[in-house]
Design an enzyme around this catalytic site. Structure first.
Site, PDB file in Angstrom:
ATOM      1  N   ASP A  12     -10.742 -34.928  17.822  1.00 27.06           N
ATOM      2  CA  ASP A  12     -11.280 -35.644  18.977  1.00 27.06           C
ATOM      3  C   ASP A  12     -10.718 -34.936  20.191  1.00 27.06           C
ATOM      4  O   ASP A  12      -9.499 -34.933  20.401  1.00 27.06           O
ATOM      5  CB  ASP A  12     -10.828 -37.105  18.967  1.00 27.06           C
ATOM      6  CG  ASP A  12     -11.486 -37.894  17.841  1.00 27.06           C
ATOM      7  OD1 ASP A  12     -12.661 -37.646  17.563  1.00 27.06           O
ATOM      8  OD2 ASP A  12     -10.804 -38.745  17.231  1.00 27.06           O
ATOM      9  N   ASP A 131     -21.995 -45.280  14.271  1.00 25.77           N
ATOM     10  CA  ASP A 131     -20.802 -46.119  14.383  1.00 25.77           C
ATOM     11  C   ASP A 131     -21.191 -47.536  13.986  1.00 25.77           C
ATOM     12  O   ASP A 131     -22.131 -48.103  14.547  1.00 25.77           O
ATOM     13  CB  ASP A 131     -20.270 -46.105  15.822  1.00 25.77           C
ATOM     14  CG  ASP A 131     -19.715 -44.729  16.209  1.00 25.77           C
ATOM     15  OD1 ASP A 131     -19.473 -43.916  15.290  1.00 25.77           O
ATOM     16  OD2 ASP A 131     -19.528 -44.481  17.415  1.00 25.77           O
TER      17      ASP A 131
END
Lengths: 255, 203
Positions: A12, A131
């Site tokens: 990330d 998600d």
């Protein structure tokens, strides 16, 4: 002899640095993305995923440079996601050296974008990131969320993954937002339901805290690949240890 | 100094291919080019290809095609993925496309099923059928990275095979030509070793 199950460490990246937080909060600095990618490559990672979590116009050039730099030094497949909104964005990332591009919010807002991207670049380089958040009312319902979980869409994850499969996605990166950063393991009910509903490879993501969790994602969830970040970033485990554990449990992995 | 030219006809992940070659080159220069003169002056050629075979064949201009056909017959050449398929006789992709017929064999669609996913994407094992200088220091049954929906099922030029549902030919070799279905530039150590062997290869 079959296609090996994959371990995918995830970077990330925020403003050019690798970070990792719990449920996207308490973000911790984990270092330089190029150096970390090289370490994972050496340890035997099967692919690398890099998510640009800032994804703003100001930092976009940095992202392309980071991708180029990783792709010049690491010779395994590289997937890049975060802020991918247009065919031009995809073109730039592929030209910078990405092998696959991951689309999330912009797919939800405009499902035809998935179709257009798959037609133009081929399904093999289009990953749709989904998600998911479990429902408190039903055990069989997971809701698609966007913007790092801040926005609820009301859409059913199972229906959505089927739709993007029909639209030409090549792979699903499935993250449980309930588990992400918790170290409690994947939401394997979710992984199993999605993996069984579609014929695309599913990458399980969100919640890995130990090596058994990786094994469960494949054996219980039925994932083709498992993605993890913090257990590798902070050297709790190496990729090699993870692969050895998977092999010992009877999963075919690449050595 | 050995000049290696990665043929650029607008198709393929040339960045990865040239970076991987650079990573293992000692004195060779690696150039990405579509210039006919540069291709003619080269010592070795790399012929990549990604996407639909029809687009690849169409992207190939008449001049470029003639030059490449001519040069590929004489120089050590490495063909990758759709580049490999283009060197065969024909492919059934895009309702049938003629190949360059430099290597023996045809290209057919991989049969999919519940377990056998198409595209065949990921790491799979490459089993050696014969020995070849480009396989030096690479273990038999090493894993390489594949991404493809079409394959060659049999060829008298077969060098290695791989199983994805059916067994298919994962690389072919004939004289000065070496052709692979997988992507060495994405296959980490084994792939870099193969590129190194290609740079060391003298026919």
């Amino acid at each position: 002899m079959a296609v090996a199950k994959r371990i995918i460490p995830c970077l990330d990246v925020d403003k050019g640095r690798v970070v990792k937080g719990v449920n996207f909060l308490n973000i911790r600095d984990a270092g330089d993305p190029v150096e970390i990618a090289k370490r994972y490559d050496k340890e035997g990672a099967d692919e690398i995923t890099m998510l640009d979590i800032t994804a703003s116009h100001e930092t976009r050039e940095t992202t392309y440079k980071t991708v180029e730099s990783i792709a010049s030094q690491v010779f395994i497949p590289l997937t890049v996601g975060g802020g991918v909104r247009s065919i031009d964005d995809i073109k730039r990332l592929l030209r910078s050296g990405a092998d696959k591009v991951s689309i999330n919010t912009s797919a939800v807002e405009n499902p035809d974008f998935v179709k257009e991207a798959a037609d133009k670049f081929g399904s093999q380089c289009i990953v749709v990131a989904v998600d998911a958040k479990a429902s408190s009312k039903s055990k069989d319902f997971w809701e698609v969320v966007t913007y790092g979980g801040r926005n609820r869409t009301g859409m059913d994850v199972l229906g959505w993954t089927q739709q993007v499969a029909d639209y030409g996605a090549g792979e699903i990166l499935l993250t449980s937002m309930d588990r992400d950063g918790t170290k409690e393991g994947f939401d394997n009910d979710l992984v199993f339901r999605v993996a069984n509903g579609i014929s695309l490879p599913v990458i399980a993501s969100g919640g890995v805290g130990n090596l058994d969790h990786l094994i469960d994602g494949i054996k219980v969830g039925g994932a083709e690949a498992v993605l993890a970040a913090s257990i590798f970033h902070f050297s709790e485990y190496t990729i090699k240890e993870a692969k050895e554990a998977m092999r010992a449990s009877g999963i075919e992995v690449r050595f | 100094m050995t000049q290696v030219v990665v043929i650029d006809y607008g198709m393929g992940n040339l960045h990865s291919v040239s970076k991987a070659l650079e990573a293992v080159s000692v004195s060779e220069t690696i150039t990405v080019s579509s210039d006919l003169e540069v291709i003619k002056k080269s010592d070795k050629l790399v012929f990549p290809g990604v996407g639909a075979i029809k687009d690849c064949m169409e992207a190939f201009s008449v001049d470029l095609k003639e030059t490449v056909l001519d040069e590929v017959k004489r120089k050590p050449t490495l063909a990758i993925c759709v580049g490999m398929q283009m060197l065969l006789e024909s492919s059934e992709e895009n309702d049938g496309v003629e190949g360059l017929s430099i290597l023996d064999g045809t290209v057919t669609k991989i049969q999919s099923s519940r377990e056998i996913k198409v595209p065949h994407m990921g790491w799979n094992q490459v089993k050696f059928l014969k020995d070849h200088p480009l396989l030096k220091n690479i273990d038999d049954s090493s894993f390489f990275y594949f991404v493809h929906s079409y394959c060659c099922l049999s060829s008298k030029d077969a060098l290695t095979e791989t199983t994805h549902g059916e067994r298919f030919i994962s690389s072919l070799a004939k004289d000065n030509i070496f052709a692979v279905q997988f992507h060495p530039e994405k296959s980490q150590t084994a792939g870099l070793e193969l590129y190194k062997n290609f740079l060391d290869w003298s026919v």
